[in-house]
Write a protein that holds these residues in place. Sequence first.
Motif, PDB file in Angstrom:
ATOM      1  N   UNK A 189       0.851  -1.196   0.000  1.00  0.00           N
ATOM      2  CA  UNK A 189       0.000   0.000   0.000  1.00  0.00           C
ATOM      3  C   UNK A 189       0.885   1.244   0.000  1.00  0.00           C
ATOM      4  N   UNK A 190       0.284   2.374  -0.376  1.00  0.00           N
ATOM      5  CA  UNK A 190       0.986   3.646  -0.439  1.00  0.00           C
ATOM      6  C   UNK A 190       0.748   4.407   0.860  1.00  0.00           C
ATOM      7  N   UNK A 191       1.805   4.775   1.524  1.00  0.00           N
ATOM      8  CA  UNK A 191       1.692   5.473   2.805  1.00  0.00           C
ATOM      9  C   UNK A 191       1.154   6.889   2.579  1.00  0.00           C
ATOM     10  N   UNK A 202      -0.074   5.333  10.509  1.00  0.00           N
ATOM     11  CA  UNK A 202       0.774   5.996  11.513  1.00  0.00           C
ATOM     12  C   UNK A 202       1.811   5.034  12.079  1.00  0.00           C
ATOM     13  N   UNK A 203       1.414   3.755  12.256  1.00  0.00           N
ATOM     14  CA  UNK A 203       2.336   2.765  12.811  1.00  0.00           C
ATOM     15  C   UNK A 203       3.468   2.445  11.839  1.00  0.00           C
ATOM     16  N   UNK A 211      11.895  -4.380  10.098  1.00  0.00           N
ATOM     17  CA  UNK A 211      11.373  -4.108  11.442  1.00  0.00           C
ATOM     18  C   UNK A 211       9.965  -4.657  11.629  1.00  0.00           C
ATOM     19  N   UNK A 212       9.639  -4.992  12.893  1.00  0.00           N
ATOM     20  CA  UNK A 212       8.280  -5.405  13.259  1.00  0.00           C
ATOM     21  C   UNK A 212       7.792  -4.518  14.387  1.00  0.00           C
ATOM     22  N   UNK A 213       6.480  -4.401  14.490  1.00  0.00           N
ATOM     23  CA  UNK A 213       5.895  -3.549  15.531  1.00  0.00           C
ATOM     24  C   UNK A 213       4.501  -4.067  15.867  1.00  0.00           C
ATOM     25  N   UNK A 214       4.156  -3.963  17.169  1.00  0.00           N
ATOM     26  CA  UNK A 214       2.793  -4.257  17.606  1.00  0.00           C
ATOM     27  C   UNK A 214       2.125  -2.947  17.990  1.00  0.00           C
ATOM     28  N   UNK A 215       0.881  -2.764  17.571  1.00  0.00           N
ATOM     29  CA  UNK A 215       0.177  -1.505  17.871  1.00  0.00           C
ATOM     30  C   UNK A 215      -1.326  -1.760  17.975  1.00  0.00           C
ATOM     31  N   UNK A 216      -2.032  -0.923  18.741  1.00  0.00           N
ATOM     32  CA  UNK A 216      -3.490  -1.058  18.846  1.00  0.00           C
ATOM     33  C   UNK A 216      -4.179  -0.329  17.688  1.00  0.00           C
ATOM     34  N   UNK A 217      -5.338  -0.828  17.276  1.00  0.00           N
ATOM     35  CA  UNK A 217      -6.113  -0.186  16.202  1.00  0.00           C
ATOM     36  C   UNK A 217      -7.598  -0.274  16.547  1.00  0.00           C
ATOM     37  N   UNK A 236       0.178  -6.956  14.685  1.00  0.00           N
ATOM     38  CA  UNK A 236       1.617  -7.134  14.514  1.00  0.00           C
ATOM     39  C   UNK A 236       1.909  -6.905  13.039  1.00  0.00           C
ATOM     40  N   UNK A 237       2.789  -5.928  12.742  1.00  0.00           N
ATOM     41  CA  UNK A 237       3.114  -5.630  11.346  1.00  0.00           C
ATOM     42  C   UNK A 237       4.623  -5.757  11.148  1.00  0.00           C
ATOM     43  N   UNK A 238       5.037  -6.354  10.034  1.00  0.00           N
ATOM     44  CA  UNK A 238       6.453  -6.480   9.661  1.00  0.00           C
ATOM     45  C   UNK A 238       6.643  -5.856   8.286  1.00  0.00           C
ATOM     46  N   UNK A 239       7.580  -4.909   8.195  1.00  0.00           N
ATOM     47  CA  UNK A 239       7.866  -4.244   6.919  1.00  0.00           C
ATOM     48  C   UNK A 239       8.956  -5.026   6.187  1.00  0.00           C
ATOM     49  N   UNK A 240       8.690  -5.432   4.966  1.00  0.00           N
ATOM     50  CA  UNK A 240       9.669  -6.184   4.168  1.00  0.00           C
ATOM     51  C   UNK A 240      10.396  -5.315   3.148  1.00  0.00           C
ATOM     52  N   UNK A 241       9.686  -4.353   2.584  1.00  0.00           N
ATOM     53  CA  UNK A 241      10.304  -3.548   1.514  1.00  0.00           C
ATOM     54  C   UNK A 241       9.713  -2.147   1.516  1.00  0.00           C
ATOM     55  N   UNK A 242      10.556  -1.161   1.271  1.00  0.00           N
ATOM     56  CA  UNK A 242      10.114   0.235   1.149  1.00  0.00           C
ATOM     57  C   UNK A 242      10.594   0.745  -0.204  1.00  0.00           C
TER      58      UNK A 242
END
Length: 437
Positions: A189-191, A202-203, A211-217, A236-242
Amino acid sequence: MAVNVETLDKLERKITLTLPVATIQSEVDARLKRLARTVKMDGFRPGKVPINVVAQRYGYSVHYEVMNDKVGQAFASAANEAQLRVAGQPTITEKEGAPEGELAFDAVFEVYPDVKIADLSDAEIEKLHAEVDDSAIDRTLDILRKQRRTFAQRALDAVAQDGDRVTVDFEGKIDGEPFQGGKAEGHQFLVGEGQMLKEFEDAVRGMKAGESKTFPLAFPEDYHGKDVAGKQADFLVTVHKIEAAHLPEVNELLAKSLGIADGTVEGLRADIKKNLEREVKFRVLARNKNAVMDALLSKAELDLPKASVQAEVARMIEAARADLKQRGIKDADKAPIPDDVFRPQAERRVRLGLVVAELVRANNLQAKPEQIKAHIDELAASYEKPADVVRWYLGDRQRLAEVEAVVVENNVTEFVLGKAKVAEKTVSFDQLMGQAA
């Protein structure tokens, strides 16, 4: 013989129809004889079935058909003789106490109303006007550039920012339990462009690849997924490519890729302006047309035929079911849709149709052939092959009727604006587009 028309209510009328029994029986006999020539029945050769056997098998249905036909013909003839403009279908019931040898029926029905339109010279109408400025052309150019953007992977230590395309894995849970649609792998998706909920964007914004991150939604109350609407989830979100976006420059190369004949930036801007001006014209006309129709309704006095309103409600329900079916809703044709949902809109449509028809009749505002042709040419102008579009319209009677209806409305709009107190108002391109939205 004069037809006796009884008034039951404002628009409700009743007439009595009489039919000789002999006429009915004669037609029934004739139809049964014709049927006997072709009917196939076990034990008989085609065309050799005895008439009494045919009558026993088909007599009731043939009698019913004849009665329907003859009563319908008698009603049409009586309504025509009494010069009645019938709205909808009549309710016909057999009447007791008819003279011997005759059948009598009461036909109850509605007629179209007399429409009274007050003096339009004191009607107040706000008429919009809008121009296409350079900023509108610039914003359209930006949209065209975004549609043709390319992406290149950022450095490993780069952080996700607005405009970047990110590839992520995510999994959401509510009260520790996974839910349908809450998990994806390799999702792009496009930020910053609203493709995901704000808390999700935002997360991810500021994260690096790997990187990985846990956040409330918190899902909004009006979220389209009813099972999770209004609930809070943990993701829980993990970013693979930017990937960074690259927008093409506004130059001759872009102009040529967009089909501009002379391949110049000036030609591209002129083409955009022409298309935007066409869109502005149609939107301004639609807005002004609505204002005219509102003013026209405020000056009109008439009773509404219930049959016409009910028929319009039925059409709108059918259209709603067709729309649901197109969206893949199961058993859409059986969806319970109450009449009240569409009744106010149906009443407005019927009222407006009757008022416009009266204004057209009284002032000769019918669509002329040259107006229809000019409107079709204008609709076709924005297409790559206008001649094909023109043929498409001219080749179908219903499409032509739709164009004719629009031209009539345009004629009515111009007529009313010529009579009323008009207040001219100039709005910006953005204001016009916002109102249309």
